[in-house]
Design a protein around this motif. Structure first.
Motif, PDB file in Angstrom:
ATOM      1  N   ASN A   1      -0.505  10.128   4.138  1.00  0.00           N
ATOM      2  CA  ASN A   1      -0.534   8.291   4.990  1.00  0.00           C
ATOM      3  C   ASN A   1      -0.682   8.081   6.114  1.00  0.00           C
ATOM      4  OD1 ASN A   1       3.271   9.163   3.463  1.00  0.00           O
ATOM      5  ND2 ASN A   1       2.378  10.772   4.545  1.00  0.00           N
ATOM      6  N   GLU A   2      -1.649   8.601   6.595  1.00  0.00           N
ATOM      7  CA  GLU A   2      -2.455   8.110   7.680  1.00  0.00           C
ATOM      8  C   GLU A   2      -3.306   6.583   7.464  1.00  0.00           C
ATOM      9  OE1 GLU A   2      -2.800  12.931   8.392  1.00  0.00           O
ATOM     10  OE2 GLU A   2      -1.802  11.241   7.335  1.00  0.00           O
ATOM     11  N   ALA A   3      -3.234   6.974   6.425  1.00  0.00           N
ATOM     12  CA  ALA A   3      -4.433   5.855   5.539  1.00  0.00           C
ATOM     13  C   ALA A   3      -3.987   4.814   5.152  1.00  0.00           C
ATOM     14  CB  ALA A   3      -5.557   6.602   3.872  1.00  0.00           C
ATOM     15  N   VAL A   4      -2.381   4.366   4.744  1.00  0.00           N
ATOM     16  CA  VAL A   4      -1.470   3.682   4.507  1.00  0.00           C
ATOM     17  C   VAL A   4      -0.484   2.978   5.957  1.00  0.00           C
ATOM     18  CG1 VAL A   4      -0.753   4.518   2.131  1.00  0.00           C
ATOM     19  CG2 VAL A   4       0.868   5.515   3.772  1.00  0.00           C
TER      20      VAL A   4
ATOM     21  N   ALA B   1       1.058  -0.458   0.465  1.00  0.00           N
ATOM     22  CA  ALA B   1       0.170   0.420   0.202  1.00  0.00           C
ATOM     23  C   ALA B   1       0.646   1.221   0.087  1.00  0.00           C
ATOM     24  CB  ALA B   1      -1.012   0.288   1.335  1.00  0.00           C
ATOM     25  N   VAL B   2       0.518   2.630  -0.952  1.00  0.00           N
ATOM     26  CA  VAL B   2       1.065   3.469  -0.983  1.00  0.00           C
ATOM     27  C   VAL B   2       0.013   4.720  -0.336  1.00  0.00           C
ATOM     28  CG1 VAL B   2       2.760   2.616  -2.265  1.00  0.00           C
ATOM     29  CG2 VAL B   2       0.963   3.815  -3.589  1.00  0.00           C
ATOM     30  N   SER B   3       1.111   5.521  -0.414  1.00  0.00           N
ATOM     31  CA  SER B   3       0.662   6.838  -0.089  1.00  0.00           C
ATOM     32  C   SER B   3       1.082   8.173  -1.604  1.00  0.00           C
ATOM     33  CB  SER B   3       1.409   7.647   1.095  1.00  0.00           C
ATOM     34  OG  SER B   3       1.022   9.087   0.856  1.00  0.00           O
ATOM     35  N   THR B   4       0.150   8.690  -1.908  1.00  0.00           N
ATOM     36  CA  THR B   4       0.161   9.459  -3.388  1.00  0.00           C
ATOM     37  C   THR B   4       0.676  10.655  -3.026  1.00  0.00           C
ATOM     38  OG1 THR B   4      -2.177   9.678  -3.553  1.00  0.00           O
ATOM     39  CG2 THR B   4      -1.529   7.964  -4.632  1.00  0.00           C
TER      40      THR B   4
END
Length: 296
Positions: free
Chosen positions: A220-223, A190-193
């Protein structure tokens, strides 16, 4: 001729009614005092003193000039004190910027501590993941992660952060632990965009892996939440998962393959001449960030 100095000399001579006494008070030579008064008289075109062997008295023109000199010198002293106060006591509003996650986690507590120390101050924070021109946008202090371009800004290094690959213990129990960067091709990513996003992950010794993420998130919080849930692996900055590491929710892998850490700097534009509100905050921020266990 230094006119302000000459005016100060004239006032002292008028007050003491003596060239020699004025020279002693001002720690000047008697000839220097005499020359300064003579220069003023030549500039003004009028006699300022009536001199006798026993006394020195101001003339009528000198009396008027004495009143004006006292007012002018008083105004200058007041103006200097007012300007100097800006550099002696924190006053006004402080504007601080940092990245969107780093700011709330590590800069905001410093801002609130600063406001507690200086109750008369106000503060504005700009926590954004974009380049901020601190001069053009009226920012007093910035906290930046990464290598800095050459600029006229004052930069104080306060720590470092690492780019780390991490996952939850439950994920590693099910899918194993990658031993080399190439192994990441066999794991769910999983990556942050966000600002640090790149399809190519670089590691030490010029190792590069092109990532094909299954999940892309805009924060970033989501990943990080996804990784903590045991769904997959992600790559973030070390400080972002400090609490999760301490709690055992996440674990770092491939630490031996990490690139050199990124520096953290506190920046401000005014150098040694920064006002007190900036100097006081910079001193506090440098101390607190250098103490931070997640930034070293």
């Amino acid at each position: 001729m230094d006119r302000l100095q000459a005016m100060r000399i004239f006032v002292k001579v008028a007050e003491t009614e003596s060239f020699a006494e004025a020279a002693r008070h001002l720690r000047l030579s008697a000839p220097a005092v005499t020359r300064a008064v003579a220069a003023l008289e030549e500039l003004i075109g009028a006699r300022l003193f009536v001199r006798t062997t026993r006394s020195v008295k101001v003339t009528e023109a000198g009396a008027r000039y004495l009143e004006d000199c006292r007012r002018i010198l008083s105004d200058i002293t007041e103006a200097e004190a007012a300007a100097g106060g800006i550099y002696a006591t924190p006053t006004g509003t402080l504007a601080v910027t940092a990245s969107a996650l780093f700011g709330p986690m590590h800069v905001l507590p410093i801002v609130t501590e600063y406001l507690d120390r200086y109750p008369g101050m106000r503060a504005q924070t700009f926590f954004v993941d974009r380049p901020v021109n601190i001069v053009e946008e009226g920012i007093d202090v910035a906290v930046r992660i990464g290598h800095l371009p050459d600029s006229g800004l004052t930069a104080i290094r306060v720590g470092t952060v690492r780019r780390v690959v991490c996952g939850a213990p439950a994920y590693f129990e099910r899918h194993g632990v990658p031993q080399t960067p190439a192994d990441l091709k066999h794991h769910r990513i999983a990556v942050s965009t966000g600002a640090w996003a790149s399809p190519e992950w670089r590691f030490a010794r010029d190792q590069r892996v092109t990532i094909d993420p299954v999940l892309q998130c805009n924060t970033n919080e989501a990943v990080i939440a996804t990784a903590k849930a045991g769904w997959g692996l992600t790559r973030v900055l070390h400080y972002q998962i400090g609490p999760a590491l301490l709690a055992g929710e996440l674990r770092i892998v491939l630490a031996d393959h990490e690139e050199p850490p990124l520096p953290i700097h506190v920046l401000h534009p005014e150098g040694r001449h920064a006002p007190a509100k900036v100097r006081a905050f910079v001193d506090l921020a440098v101390a607190r960030l250098r103490e931070n266990r997640f930034l070293n």
